[in-house]
Design an enzyme around this catalytic site. Structure first.
Site, PDB file in Angstrom:
ATOM      1  N   ASP A 158       0.840  -1.199   0.000  1.00 35.17           N
ATOM      2  CA  ASP A 158       0.000   0.000   0.000  1.00 35.17           C
ATOM      3  C   ASP A 158       0.874   1.249   0.000  1.00 35.17           C
ATOM      4  O   ASP A 158       2.041   1.208   0.436  1.00 35.17           O
ATOM      5  CB  ASP A 158      -0.901   0.014   1.237  1.00 35.17           C
ATOM      6  CG  ASP A 158      -1.996  -1.041   1.181  1.00 35.17           C
ATOM      7  OD1 ASP A 158      -2.339  -1.480   0.071  1.00 35.17           O
ATOM      8  OD2 ASP A 158      -2.510  -1.408   2.257  1.00 35.17           O
ATOM      9  N   TYR A 192       6.817  -8.529   8.464  1.00 30.09           N
ATOM     10  CA  TYR A 192       6.591  -7.084   8.524  1.00 30.09           C
ATOM     11  C   TYR A 192       6.900  -6.549   9.922  1.00 30.09           C
ATOM     12  O   TYR A 192       6.761  -7.269  10.918  1.00 30.09           O
ATOM     13  CB  TYR A 192       5.126  -6.747   8.235  1.00 30.09           C
ATOM     14  CG  TYR A 192       4.626  -7.131   6.873  1.00 30.09           C
ATOM     15  CD1 TYR A 192       4.701  -6.239   5.801  1.00 30.09           C
ATOM     16  CD2 TYR A 192       4.056  -8.380   6.649  1.00 30.09           C
ATOM     17  CE1 TYR A 192       4.226  -6.590   4.549  1.00 30.09           C
ATOM     18  CE2 TYR A 192       3.580  -8.738   5.393  1.00 30.09           C
ATOM     19  CZ  TYR A 192       3.669  -7.842   4.348  1.00 30.09           C
ATOM     20  OH  TYR A 192       3.201  -8.189   3.109  1.00 30.09           O
ATOM     21  N   ASP A 241      -6.356   1.905   8.303  1.00 26.32           N
ATOM     22  CA  ASP A 241      -5.034   2.490   8.542  1.00 26.32           C
ATOM     23  C   ASP A 241      -5.162   3.999   8.688  1.00 26.32           C
ATOM     24  O   ASP A 241      -6.268   4.552   8.612  1.00 26.32           O
ATOM     25  CB  ASP A 241      -4.041   2.112   7.433  1.00 26.32           C
ATOM     26  CG  ASP A 241      -4.445   2.620   6.043  1.00 26.32           C
ATOM     27  OD1 ASP A 241      -5.192   3.613   5.959  1.00 26.32           O
ATOM     28  OD2 ASP A 241      -4.016   2.021   5.048  1.00 26.32           O
ATOM     29  N   ARG A 284      -3.149  -4.622   8.092  1.00 28.96           N
ATOM     30  CA  ARG A 284      -4.015  -3.596   8.707  1.00 28.96           C
ATOM     31  C   ARG A 284      -5.316  -4.202   9.208  1.00 28.96           C
ATOM     32  O   ARG A 284      -5.890  -3.729  10.187  1.00 28.96           O
ATOM     33  CB  ARG A 284      -4.268  -2.449   7.736  1.00 28.96           C
ATOM     34  CG  ARG A 284      -4.812  -2.819   6.391  1.00 28.96           C
ATOM     35  CD  ARG A 284      -4.637  -1.633   5.438  1.00 28.96           C
ATOM     36  NE  ARG A 284      -4.731  -2.045   4.060  1.00 28.96           N
ATOM     37  CZ  ARG A 284      -5.819  -1.936   3.321  1.00 28.96           C
ATOM     38  NH1 ARG A 284      -6.935  -1.441   3.836  1.00 28.96           N
ATOM     39  NH2 ARG A 284      -5.817  -2.315   2.055  1.00 28.96           N
TER      40      ARG A 284
END
Length: 215
Positions: free
Chosen positions: A41, A69, A83, A176
């Site tokens: 993203d 991540y 988010d 997210r």
């Protein structure tokens, strides 16, 4: 001269799309055949695996690799995109008695095999239309849950309402959404505030270059 072929590791900066990175690589290398193995993203940074020339045929294989991540989330605030780029849709007080141990226990409950419903603000397509386009029109459609596995979800820092984490998961996992669902489980809501991809399979962001370095 033989056409360039191979895998190029890019450390993506925040604010640009994965498609933007592909376009810049095309211009830098003066080659049309460029793709990527896993979208990030615009908010996210870190490892973007770029495929050049004949290596684009490896896309499906490389997209299936497990990912790691690091990121951050904020408790007590939900957004429509899950988010910090979205609009706030709900605010609730963080439980006053929430400790690091409580939060770790809630995070541990997300480990293992599970089904996850993709968020409306995502590039996943329904009837050929990306969900985010429908979401921007105020529409919400039924999404088919996808099978994922989270093998690690570690708390790195907690200063309420903010927390840092590291997460290892299979392909197709929306981090997210994990943060959003964690907030729901705690009872106050949450949204992701930062995300960085550290690795994809054996590819690591430590070996990546920035677009500026490539140029």
């Amino acid at each position: 001269m033989n056409e360039l072929s191979g895998v190029l590791l890019i450390d993506k900066e925040t604010g640009c799309t994965s498609h933007d990175v592909v376009a810049k690589v095309r211009r830098c290398l003066k080659i049309r055949s460029v793709g990527h193995a896993g979208t990030l993203d615009p908010l996210a940074t870190g490892l973007l695996v770029i495929l050049v020339g004949k290596a684009t045929k490896l896309s499906q294989y490389l997209m299936s690799l497990d990912k790691v991540y690091s990121g951050s989330f904020r408790l007590g605030v939900e957004t429509n995109s899950q988010d910090s780029e979205g609009e706030v849709v709900a605010e609730l007080p963080v439980p006053s008695g929430l400790t690091e141990e409580n939060l770790r226990q809630s995070m541990n409950s997300f480990l293992g095999d599970q089904y996850q419903t993709p968020p409306m603000f995502s590039a996943k397509k329904v009837n050929g239309i990306p969900l985010y386009k429908l979401a921007r029109q105020g529409q919400e459609v039924e999404r088919k849950p996808r099978f994922i596995n989270i093998s690690r979800f570690e708390l790195k820092r907690f200063e309420s309402p903010d927390a840092d984490f590291e997460l290892a998961c299979t392909k197709g996992t929306y981090v997210r959404t994990v943060c959003h669902d964690l907030g729901k489980r705690i009872g106050c809501g949450a949204h992701m505030t930062a995300l960085r991809r550290l690795s994809s399979g054996k590819f690591n962001v430590a070996d990546a270059v920035t677009i500026e370095q490539l140029q």
